[in-house]
Design an enzyme around this catalytic site. Structure first.
Site, PDB file in Angstrom:
ATOM      1  N   LYS A 142       0.751  -1.129  -0.121  1.00 14.32           N
ATOM      2  CA  LYS A 142      -0.122  -0.022  -0.040  1.00 14.32           C
ATOM      3  C   LYS A 142       1.003   1.125   0.094  1.00 14.32           C
ATOM      4  O   LYS A 142       2.163   0.961   0.279  1.00 14.32           O
ATOM      5  CB  LYS A 142      -1.000   0.078   1.148  1.00 14.32           C
ATOM      6  CG  LYS A 142      -0.385   0.017   2.504  1.00 14.32           C
ATOM      7  CD  LYS A 142      -1.248   0.022   3.759  1.00 14.32           C
ATOM      8  CE  LYS A 142      -1.393   1.422   3.992  1.00 14.32           C
ATOM      9  NZ  LYS A 142      -0.592   2.163   4.875  1.00 14.32           N
ATOM     10  N   HIS A 172      -1.398  -5.766   5.027  1.00 14.98           N
ATOM     11  CA  HIS A 172      -0.640  -6.596   5.879  1.00 14.98           C
ATOM     12  C   HIS A 172      -1.310  -6.941   7.111  1.00 14.98           C
ATOM     13  O   HIS A 172      -1.177  -7.813   7.912  1.00 14.98           O
ATOM     14  CB  HIS A 172       0.804  -6.081   6.204  1.00 14.98           C
ATOM     15  CG  HIS A 172       0.575  -4.992   7.237  1.00 14.98           C
ATOM     16  ND1 HIS A 172       0.531  -3.783   6.933  1.00 14.98           N
ATOM     17  CD2 HIS A 172       0.837  -5.166   8.580  1.00 14.98           C
ATOM     18  CE1 HIS A 172       0.476  -2.993   8.272  1.00 14.98           C
ATOM     19  NE2 HIS A 172       0.637  -3.856   9.087  1.00 14.98           N
ATOM     20  N   LYS A 176      -2.113 -10.911  10.041  1.00 15.53           N
ATOM     21  CA  LYS A 176      -2.256 -11.109  11.389  1.00 15.53           C
ATOM     22  C   LYS A 176      -3.064 -12.285  11.519  1.00 15.53           C
ATOM     23  O   LYS A 176      -4.210 -12.468  11.419  1.00 15.53           O
ATOM     24  CB  LYS A 176      -2.758  -9.945  12.243  1.00 15.53           C
ATOM     25  CG  LYS A 176      -1.516  -8.680  11.705  1.00 15.53           C
ATOM     26  CD  LYS A 176      -2.215  -7.481  12.468  1.00 15.53           C
ATOM     27  CE  LYS A 176      -1.688  -6.301  12.324  1.00 15.53           C
ATOM     28  NZ  LYS A 176      -0.179  -6.154  12.466  1.00 15.53           N
ATOM     29  N   GLU A 210      -1.602   3.879  18.309  1.00 13.90           N
ATOM     30  CA  GLU A 210      -0.221   3.550  18.166  1.00 13.90           C
ATOM     31  C   GLU A 210       0.386   4.439  19.210  1.00 13.90           C
ATOM     32  O   GLU A 210       0.044   5.696  19.331  1.00 13.90           O
ATOM     33  CB  GLU A 210       0.303   3.721  16.732  1.00 13.90           C
ATOM     34  CG  GLU A 210      -0.400   2.561  15.859  1.00 13.90           C
ATOM     35  CD  GLU A 210       0.390   2.810  14.386  1.00 13.90           C
ATOM     36  OE1 GLU A 210       1.359   2.130  14.127  1.00 13.90           O
ATOM     37  OE2 GLU A 210       0.003   3.562  13.689  1.00 13.90           O
ATOM     38  N   ASP A 229      -4.126   6.606   5.596  1.00 14.31           N
ATOM     39  CA  ASP A 229      -2.952   5.525   5.817  1.00 14.31           C
ATOM     40  C   ASP A 229      -3.377   4.256   6.441  1.00 14.31           C
ATOM     41  O   ASP A 229      -2.843   3.258   6.381  1.00 14.31           O
ATOM     42  CB  ASP A 229      -2.008   6.320   6.819  1.00 14.31           C
ATOM     43  CG  ASP A 229      -0.758   5.469   7.388  1.00 14.31           C
ATOM     44  OD1 ASP A 229      -0.212   4.761   6.176  1.00 14.31           O
ATOM     45  OD2 ASP A 229      -0.280   5.363   8.187  1.00 14.31           O
ATOM     46  N   HIS A 234      -6.738  -0.912   6.210  1.00 15.19           N
ATOM     47  CA  HIS A 234      -6.548  -1.637   7.308  1.00 15.19           C
ATOM     48  C   HIS A 234      -7.783  -1.840   8.203  1.00 15.19           C
ATOM     49  O   HIS A 234      -8.264  -2.963   8.499  1.00 15.19           O
ATOM     50  CB  HIS A 234      -5.191  -1.368   8.374  1.00 15.19           C
ATOM     51  CG  HIS A 234      -4.095  -1.415   7.567  1.00 15.19           C
ATOM     52  ND1 HIS A 234      -3.699  -1.999   6.693  1.00 15.19           N
ATOM     53  CD2 HIS A 234      -2.986  -0.472   7.853  1.00 15.19           C
ATOM     54  CE1 HIS A 234      -2.363  -1.687   6.309  1.00 15.19           C
ATOM     55  NE2 HIS A 234      -2.126  -0.877   7.008  1.00 15.19           N
ATOM     56  N   LYS A 324      -1.750   8.260  15.913  1.00 10.27           N
ATOM     57  CA  LYS A 324      -0.087   8.119  16.241  1.00 10.27           C
ATOM     58  C   LYS A 324      -0.063   8.745  17.693  1.00 10.27           C
ATOM     59  O   LYS A 324      -0.747   9.654  17.971  1.00 10.27           O
ATOM     60  CB  LYS A 324       0.599   8.704  15.343  1.00 10.27           C
ATOM     61  CG  LYS A 324       0.452   8.244  13.869  1.00 10.27           C
ATOM     62  CD  LYS A 324       1.466   7.190  13.594  1.00 10.27           C
ATOM     63  CE  LYS A 324       1.540   6.529  12.340  1.00 10.27           C
ATOM     64  NZ  LYS A 324       1.594   5.179  11.982  1.00 10.27           N
TER      65      LYS A 324
HETATM   66  C1  BG6 Z   1       1.055   0.861   7.921  1.00 10.93           C
HETATM   67  C2  BG6 Z   1       0.962   2.364   8.075  1.00 10.93           C
HETATM   68  O1  BG6 Z   1       0.362   0.440   7.016  1.00 10.93           O
HETATM   69  O2  BG6 Z   1       0.667   0.182   9.072  1.00 10.93           O
HETATM   70  C3  BG6 Z   1       1.725   2.637   9.487  1.00 10.93           C
HETATM   71  O3  BG6 Z   1       1.666   2.950   7.048  1.00 10.93           O
HETATM   72  C4  BG6 Z   1       1.374   1.999  10.824  1.00 10.93           C
HETATM   73  O4  BG6 Z   1       1.668   4.336   9.588  1.00 10.93           O
HETATM   74  C5  BG6 Z   1       1.165   0.626  10.428  1.00 10.93           C
HETATM   75  O5  BG6 Z   1       1.987   2.305  11.628  1.00 10.93           O
HETATM   76  C6  BG6 Z   1       0.577  -0.120  11.469  1.00 10.93           C
HETATM   77  O6  BG6 Z   1       0.777  -1.533  11.316  1.00 10.93           O
HETATM   78  P1  BG6 Z   1       0.865  -2.546  12.520  1.00 10.93           P
HETATM   79  O7  BG6 Z   1       0.982  -3.929  11.754  1.00 10.93           O
HETATM   80  O8  BG6 Z   1       2.028  -1.891  13.314  1.00 10.93           O
HETATM   81  O9  BG6 Z   1      -0.472  -2.462  13.457  1.00 10.93           O
END
Ligand code: BG6
Length: 475
Positions: A142, A172, A176, A210, A229, A234, A324
């Site tokens: 992405k 991604h 998980k 996060e 993002d 996600h 964030k």
């Molecule tokens: C990414 C984003 O796709 O996913 C990031 O670009 C983000 O900003 C991340 O931190 C979060 O993924 P995970 O697996 O750490 O929850």
């Protein structure tokens, strides 16, 4: 049933010296090697722009891979190719290097602006032609587009030269374990699926909080923001897993069709609704980040209220938030059930009758908690809340994986279930486009929030307006 070993193949990684390859992809291949799912018949070619040798590339990959026998063998199967993604020369060199190779997966671990051009160049060089039963597949990371129009244009550009069966659009989150488990939790447990609808569910919250800030990603982030993002990709994958109907079977297309239907059903808000139901925040100090505009209005936090207009979900709000620099790392889905129809237990004040709630804790501390009521022991008939808590770590070993193992294995096996189809991507963008449009017109100010907090106050107000509250981050 034991998994089959992947067929012989060559994995070509564009961006072979980059962080994604070093930290996630190659360690995942090493784990697959440990599991016996890839072997000596896997060749890996890393493409980078710098001068270097095979040994330089391998040494760069050593840092994040296990120091075991499997890796020392796999290392020898890795080679380096130097080239510029924008030049025809690279594709000529690649054609020579691949020689008579049969099955090939091209993995684009590159900035998104290269996706379209690289796929066109691969096709032009004849490298995407599937001959004698061999496969040729491309994986893209992405972001897939920047908005609905650009995502649609990118899909057109790609599908003009290769088929949907050849393109693996990665999200991604789908790698998980806890995300893949949502389908099992729902469809292997009749008691849960029986109440999984608007008759029993009051609301759904989806959170990806996060603690990290934007760090060194200022240039990318300031052109992107939290919504782009995280949300259409996600968070919408999670929403689709929660909201989908049971598929007719477990084929990739049956599952992807059900997920796409949920995303298509997400109501596109009017401009007034988008303004009222979207909250944007920016952590204090963000504007001082390297490569971020000192006047940036880009959000590092977003909260949305959405509706899924389907028979199952009509009337159930879905609250989504991500940000964030928050107080805890916490990715979770909280399903709150409706109260009982009649308060029988008069000795239990309403405030002490919290609703039943299911918390799917996706990361960290993977768990499933079910809050429900029991009788408090004693002479009085009093109800009190308790929690049934299942922790993955108590039962299974799910650590030590990068999350890319399944994705890479599935790509080699030709299973597209965990990859996004063109219509899913576009439905996701269509649902968030009204928010992007109102914010693009300068409506919906960005609220500042303190680093290490819960996020902007507006997010709490979004739920309070409806008489609800967010589940506490990190609780
Ligand atoms: C990414 C984003 O796709 O996913 C990031 O670009 C983000 O900003 C991340 O931190 C979060 O993924 P995970 O697996 O750490 O929850």
């Amino acid at each position: 049933m034991a998994l089959k070993k992947a067929p012989p193949a060559t994995l070509v990684i564009f961006g072979g010296t980059g962080d994604l390859a070093r930290r996630l992809l190659v360690p995942a291949i090493a784990n697959l090697c440990e599991d016996g799912l890839v072997g000596e018949d896997l060749q890996i070619i890393g493409i980078g722009s710098r001068e270097g040798t095979d040994e330089d590339l391998r040494a760069g990959l050593d840092e994040f891979t296990p120091k075991d026998e499997c890796w020392s063998r796999l290392r020898g199967q890795i080679s380096y190719l130097r080239g510029d993604f924008t030049q025809a020369q690279l594709f000529e060199d690649l054609t020579k290097t691949l020689g008579k190779a049969g099955n090939v997966v091209f993995y684009l671990a590159t900035p998104a602006l290269f996706f379209g051009p690289i796929i066109e160049s691969l096709a032009k060089a004849g490298l995407m032609e599937e001959q004698n039963g061999a496969f040729r597949r491309v994986a893209v990371e992405k972001p897939f587009g920047h908005d609905l129009a650009s995502a649609h244009a990118l899909n057109e550009q790609i599908l003009n030269v290769i088929s949907e069966q050849q393109i693996y659009r990665i999200d991604h989150f789908l790698g998980k374990e806890t995300v893949q488990n949502i389908m099992v939790a729902r469809f292997a447990n009749p008691w849960l699926e029986a109440v999984w609808n608007n008759r029993y569910i009051d609301s759904v919250q989806i959170t990806a909080a996060e603690t990290v800030d934007v760090g060194t990603r200022g240039a990318f982030y300031d052109a992107t923001g939290a919504l782009r993002d995280m949300v259409p990709n996600h968070l919408f994958q999670l929403l689709a897993m929660v909201g989908m109907e049971p598929p007719n079977d477990l084929s990739a297309d049956s599952i992807r069709t059900e997920k796409a239907k949920v995303l298509v059903a997400v109501r596109e808000p009017t401009p007034a609704e988008a303004k009222a139901d979207g909250v944007r925040g920016q952590y204090a100090g963000y504007r001082k980040t390297a490569d971020v505009s000192p006047k940036s209005e880009v959000e590092t936090y977003v909260a949305l209220k959405l509706w899924v207009d389907s028979w199952r979900w009509a009337g159930v709000p879905f609250y989504l938030r991500t940000g964030k620099a928050l107080k805890a790392r916490d990715t979770e889905i909280v399903v709150t059930f409706k109260p009982v129809p009649l308060a029988l237990f008069r000795d239990t004040p309403v405030a002490h009758m919290p609703p039943n709630r299911l918390v799917l804790q996706l990361q960290p501390d993977e768990a499933i908690d079910l809050d429900f009521m029991v009788k408090k022991p004693g002479p009085k008939m009093q109800a009190t809340p308790v929690t049934l808590d299942f922790k993955y770590a108590d039962k299974f070993k799910i650590g030590g994986r990068t999350g890319y193992e399944t994705l890479l294995y599935d790509m080699m096996m030709g299973d597209q279930t965990l990859f996004q189809r063109a219509d899913q991507i576009e439905a996701g963008w269509a649902a968030v486009q009204p928010f992007l449009d109102v914010w693009g017109k300068g409506k919906g100010k960005v609220e500042t929030y303190k680093k290490g907090s819960d996020g902007p106050e507006g997010a709490a107000e979004l739920l309070e307006r409806d008489g609800r509250q967010w589940h506490e981050i990190g609780a």
